[in-house]
Motif scaffolding. Structure first.
Motif, PDB file in Angstrom:
ATOM      1  N   THR A 118       0.832  -1.193   0.000  1.00  0.00           N
ATOM      2  CA  THR A 118       0.000   0.000   0.000  1.00  0.00           C
ATOM      3  C   THR A 118       0.864   1.239   0.000  1.00  0.00           C
ATOM      4  N   LEU A 171      -9.288  -1.833  -4.853  1.00  0.00           N
ATOM      5  CA  LEU A 171      -9.401  -0.387  -4.787  1.00  0.00           C
ATOM      6  C   LEU A 171     -10.776   0.014  -4.273  1.00  0.00           C
ATOM      7  N   PHE A 200      -2.853   8.313  -6.998  1.00  0.00           N
ATOM      8  CA  PHE A 200      -2.934   6.863  -6.833  1.00  0.00           C
ATOM      9  C   PHE A 200      -1.826   6.177  -7.624  1.00  0.00           C
TER      10      PHE A 200
END
Length: 171
Positions: free
Chosen positions: A112, A131, A144
Motif C-alpha cells: 500500500t 481499490l 494513486f
C-alpha cells in the motif's frame, strides 16, 4: 499454498490517495465493505513505504483490526523504527516483496501507499489491485498511480461492488 501480492488502497474519486497534507482521514468516508473485510482476513503481511508508516504507526494497519508483520520500505535509520511489529527494509523491490511473501506464510502480502505498490507493479510482482473509491473530491494531493514512461498495465475486473473493485493484473 502461496498467497497473492495485493495492492490495497482507498482513493478519492479524483484519483488521490493522500490529500495536499498527505492526510488520510477522508479515506474512511466510504465505510467498511465486504471486500475490504475479505482482504483484511486474508492478509498475512503488510508492506508500505516510509511516508505511509506515520499514518500506519498511529492507527496500525486496518485500524488495529489486523495484526502481523509490517515491512516498511525505506532508507530511514532502523533505529527510528516506530515499534517492534515494524521492520525497516531496503534494497531491490523484488527481494523486499519476496521477504514479505515469505512472512505472510501462505496468506496474502498487501502492498500500500504510493511508491511501493508502483515499484512492485512495474517489476511485475503485483497479482491483484483492490481499490475502494471514497466519495470525496480532493482536488490535489498524492496521486494513486503516476508512472510516466511505462507501458500500460492491463487489468481484468474480478469484482465490482458499489465503490469497491478487485482487479487481476494481466501479464
Amino acid at each position: 499454498m502461496t498467497g497473492a501480492v495485493i495492492w490495497h488502497m482507498t482513493m478519492s474519486l479524483d484519483g488521490f490517495i493522500g490529500d495536499r497534507d498527505d492526510k488520510l482521514d477522508w479515506s474512511f468516508a466510504g465505510g467498511p465493505s465486504a471486500l475490504g473485510d475479505e482482504v483484511i482476513r486474508t492478509t498475512g503481511a503488510f508492506l508500505c513505504g516510509g511516508k505511509r508508516i506515520e499514518a500506519v504507526a498511529e492507527n496500525r494497519p486496518y485500524g488495529g483490526v489486523w495484526t502481523g508483520p509490517v515491512f516498511v520500505y525505506t532508507r530511514k535509520d532502523p533505529a527510528t523504527n516506530p515499534g517492534p511489529e515494524f521492520t525497516y527494509v531496503s534494497g531491490d523491490i523484488r527481494d523486499v516483496v519476496r521477504r514479505g511473501v515469505e512472512a505472510a506464510a501462505g496468506k496474502n502480502l498487501v502492498v500500500t501507499g504510493g511508491a511501493v505498490p508502483r515499484l512492485a507493479l512495474d517489476a511485475g510482482l503485483v497479482d491483484e489491485i483492490v481499490l475502494h473509491i471514497a466519495p470525496v473530491l480532493l482536488g490535489e494531493g498524492i496521486r494513486f498511480y503516476d508512472s510516466p514512461g511505462v507501458d500500460p498495465t492491463k487489468l481484468e475486473v474480478v469484482t465490482a461492488d458499489g465503490l469497491n473493485f478487485r482487479f487481476k493484473v494481466l501479464r
